[in-house]
Each structure stands twice: as structure tokens, then as C-alpha cells.
Design an enzyme around this catalytic site. Structure first.
Site, PDB file in Angstrom:
ATOM      1  CG  ASP A  25      60.983  52.509  40.312  1.00 48.04           C
ATOM      2  OD1 ASP A  25      60.039  51.929  40.879  1.00 48.04           O
ATOM      3  OD2 ASP A  25      60.817  53.447  39.492  1.00 48.04           O
TER       4      ASP A  25
ATOM      5  CD  GLU B 225      48.069  51.461  47.948  1.00 48.38           C
ATOM      6  OE1 GLU B 225      47.931  51.222  46.718  1.00 48.38           O
ATOM      7  OE2 GLU B 225      48.491  50.612  48.745  1.00 48.38           O
ATOM      8  NE  ARG B 226      48.820  56.444  40.946  1.00 47.06           N
ATOM      9  CZ  ARG B 226      49.778  55.610  40.532  1.00 47.06           C
ATOM     10  NH1 ARG B 226      49.559  54.806  39.500  1.00 47.06           N
ATOM     11  NH2 ARG B 226      50.943  55.605  41.112  1.00 47.06           N
TER      12      ARG B 226
ATOM     13  CG  ASP C  27      55.501  50.970  37.474  1.00 49.37           C
ATOM     14  OD1 ASP C  27      55.158  50.495  36.385  1.00 49.37           O
ATOM     15  OD2 ASP C  27      55.250  50.432  38.570  1.00 49.37           O
TER      16      ASP C  27
ATOM     17  CB  ALA D 193      39.023  45.000  36.403  1.00 52.01           C
TER      18      ALA D 193
ATOM     19  N   GLY E 113      48.323  51.295  42.866  1.00 49.17           N
ATOM     20  CA  GLY E 113      47.086  51.475  42.116  1.00 49.17           C
ATOM     21  C   GLY E 113      45.848  51.599  42.991  1.00 49.17           C
TER      22      GLY E 113
ATOM     23  CG  ASP F  89      60.571  56.953  37.744  1.00 49.09           C
ATOM     24  OD1 ASP F  89      60.514  56.127  38.687  1.00 49.09           O
ATOM     25  OD2 ASP F  89      59.562  57.508  37.275  1.00 49.09           O
TER      26      ASP F  89
HETATM   27  C1  XBP Z   1      54.777  52.922  40.666  1.00 51.41           C
HETATM   28  C2  XBP Z   1      53.381  53.051  40.990  1.00 51.41           C
HETATM   29  C3  XBP Z   1      52.499  51.960  40.700  1.00 51.41           C
HETATM   30  C4  XBP Z   1      51.833  51.876  39.358  1.00 51.41           C
HETATM   31  C5  XBP Z   1      50.596  51.033  39.468  1.00 51.41           C
HETATM   32  O1  XBP Z   1      55.571  53.674  41.558  1.00 51.41           O
HETATM   33  O2  XBP Z   1      52.968  54.006  41.560  1.00 51.41           O
HETATM   34  O3  XBP Z   1      51.486  52.103  41.619  1.00 51.41           O
HETATM   35  O4  XBP Z   1      51.450  53.159  38.885  1.00 51.41           O
HETATM   36  O5  XBP Z   1      50.857  49.759  39.904  1.00 51.41           O
HETATM   37  P1  XBP Z   1      57.135  53.391  41.690  1.00 51.41           P
HETATM   38  P2  XBP Z   1      49.694  48.884  40.615  1.00 51.41           P
HETATM   39  O6  XBP Z   1      57.714  53.457  40.311  1.00 51.41           O
HETATM   40  O7  XBP Z   1      57.651  54.519  42.543  1.00 51.41           O
HETATM   41  O8  XBP Z   1      57.331  52.037  42.330  1.00 51.41           O
HETATM   42  O9  XBP Z   1      48.386  49.312  40.013  1.00 51.41           O
HETATM   43  O10 XBP Z   1      50.028  47.440  40.293  1.00 51.41           O
HETATM   44  O11 XBP Z   1      49.730  49.172  42.091  1.00 51.41           O
HETATM   45 MG    MG Z   2      59.120  54.761  39.500  1.00 52.53          MG
END
Ligand code: XBP
Ligand code: MG
Length: 256
Positions: free
Chosen positions: A10, A56-57, A12, A88, A54, A187
Site C-alpha cells: 500500500d 469518493e471522499r 498512503d 486541482a 479522493g 496501515d
Molecule cells: C488511500 C486513500 C487515498 C488518498 C487520496 O487509501 O484513501 O484516497 O487519501 O488519494 P489506501 P486520491 O492507503 O488504503 O490505499 O485523492 O488520489 O484518490
Molecule cells: Mg493506506
């Protein structure tokens, strides 16, 4: 003999603590640029992280928190508006990475180099956008590090993001590997759910956002991967390791 051939990472929260000082800041910069008076605090972001991806968030934030300044348009047009806002955000996030705002976590570079030296196969399985991954790698480990990974599977390449297993299934299919030949590094609870639904064994390194999550059935839960000078701490899991840092030789010998 163990039969582990590949490590699947993974990004992030696992390779780097990207969320609080990277993604979150970039979302806020994008909101400001678009004249939106939205602000995602460190605390609010903890709830928003329930949703991966992002776009979806942002969509979840609009539905759940009903902020002002959402254009009153049909769902389809709203999705296009969200996609533009997210573009952006990605631009700001890449700027932050290029400024070196997000370092790799303890032990990550060491583990990756050890894996390469041991001729283990490497891949990335993430929900974030592809350019975010390549830019992070380039600015922390150098351009050459991109060649260490056989496949970087990212973002919208699969229909369903984590906690769905799609991204791990995609990687294993492309690499012609079975789950028992791989280990996943994660994580978060969304991450381990994704890996476990793909039948993968998982190693967890927690961070501030995920330290209170339950990681039932992880092989081992660590505070980080450790180094000689900064020993790791085991927080849970059936595996016991002697060294102060995660050493792949030791790890794989224990899985034999
Ligand atoms: C990571 C995420 C990502 C980032 C944003 O989850 O949730 O969406 O926060 O990235 P994981 P984008 O570590 O479980 O993969 O804005 O590029 O979608
Ligand atoms: Mg992660």
C-alpha cells in the site's frame, strides 16, 4: 522453505504518512483555490478517511456534512464537478511532494532495497492516483526506484477501491501469483480488509490515524518497520521477531 515470492505495498499511510500533511492539505488548497469555504481539520479528516479515494471522499463529505456552496446540479454533473475539484487537489498534492513535504516512513527504504537485493518481486496496490505514487517514489528514492516495482496498480484502474479486494486481485492476476506467494503491507482497516478478502497475509504498520483500529488476523502489527537506532514495537499478532527492525530474511524464515 517459505514460498513467498512477492511483496505488495500500500502507499498512503504505509510507505509514507501522506494523509495529514499531504492529501488533507492538498484538498484544503484546492477548496480555497475554487473559492470554497470548506476546511478539513485534522480531526474531521479522521472520519473522512473511512472512505478511500479522493473523489469518493469529497462525495461522502458533501452527503454526510452538507457543507454550503455545493452547486445545485444533477448527480452526473456533480460527479464531473467533483472530478475537476479532485484534479486541482492532485496538482497541489504533487507540488507538496515535489517540495519534499512527505518523507518515507522509518525502515521503508531499507526494506525495499533488501527486497530488491533478495530478488523478491515488488508491486504497489493503492487507491490513490498513479501520478501521486510515481512522484512520491521519485522524490524520496530517485527515478530508478520506479523500476523496482513490476506493477504500480493505482486509483481508478479497478472498479471498486479498498476495502474491496479488487486492486490486490488485479496485481496478483497481472503477476501470475497466488495469495500464498505474496505478503501485503498495509496501515489501515480498509487496507487489511482489502488484502484479507484477496486471501493475503498482511503486515501492518500503524500511524496516528489508524493506531486504534483492530487488525484481527494480521501476521504482525508494528508501530513502524524500525531501524537499528529506532527499534520497532510489536503491537499485536501471532508472529514473533527478535530483531529491532523488520528484516526480510528473519521474517521469511519465520513463515517457512
Ligand atoms: C488511500 C486513500 C487515498 C488518498 C487520496 O487509501 O484513501 O484516497 O487519501 O488519494 P489506501 P486520491 O492507503 O488504503 O490505499 O485523492 O488520489 O484518490
Ligand atoms: Mg493506506
Amino acid at each position: 522453505m517459505h514460498n513467498i515470492e512477492a511483496l505488495l505495498f500500500d502507499v498512503d499511510g504505509t510507505l509514507a504518512d501522506t494523509e495529514r500533511d499531504g492529501h488533507r492539505v492538498a484538498f484544503n488548497l484546492a477548496f480555497e483555490e475554487q473559492g470554497l469555504k470548506w476546511n478539513w481539520s485534522i480531526e474531521l479528516y479522521s472520519d473522512l478517511l473511512k472512505v478511500t479515494g479522493g473523489k469518493e471522499r469529497i462525495s461522502y463529505y458533501i452527503k454526510q456534512y452538507q457543507p454550503a456552496q455545493v452547486p445545485q446540479i444533477a448527480e452526473n454533473d456533480l460527479n464531473i464537478w467533483i472530478a475537476d475539484l479532485h484534479k486541482a487537489k492532485t496538482k497541489h498534492y504533487l507540488n507538496l511532494l515535489e517540495q519534499g513535504a512527505v518523507p518515507l516512513r522509518i525502515g521503508v527504504e531499507r526494506i525495499l532495497r533488501q527486497a530488491v537485493a533478495m530478488k523478491l518481486r515488488l508491486a504497489i496496490a493503492t487507491t490513490t492516483t498513479l501520478s501521486n505514487v510515481t512522484t512520491l517514489l521519485k522524490h524520496t528514492l530517485g527515478e530508478e526506484s520506479l523500476t523496482w516495482f513490476e506493477i504500480i496498480a493505482a486509483g481508478d484502474i479497478v472498479a471498486n477501491k479498498k476495502p474491496a479486494p479488487d486492486i490486490y486481485l488485479y496485481v496478483m492476476e497481472k503477476m501470475q501469483l497466488k495469495p500464498k506467494q505474496c505478503l501485503a503491507f498495509e496501515d489501515s482497516d480498509n487496507g487489511i480488509l482489502s488484502a484479507q478478502q484477496a486471501d493475503l497475509n498482511t503486515i501492518i504498520t500503524v500511524n496516528d490515524y489508524t493506531k486504534n483500529q483492530k487488525f484481527t488476523d494480521a501476521l504482525i502489527v508494528l508501530d513502524h518497520l524500525g531501524s537499528e537506532s529506532t527499534p520497532m514495537q510489536k503491537l499485536a499478532g501471532s508472529l514473533s521477531l527478535e530483531k529491532a527492525y523488520l528484516d526480510l530474511e528473519e521474517l521469511l524464515s519465520k513463515l517457512a
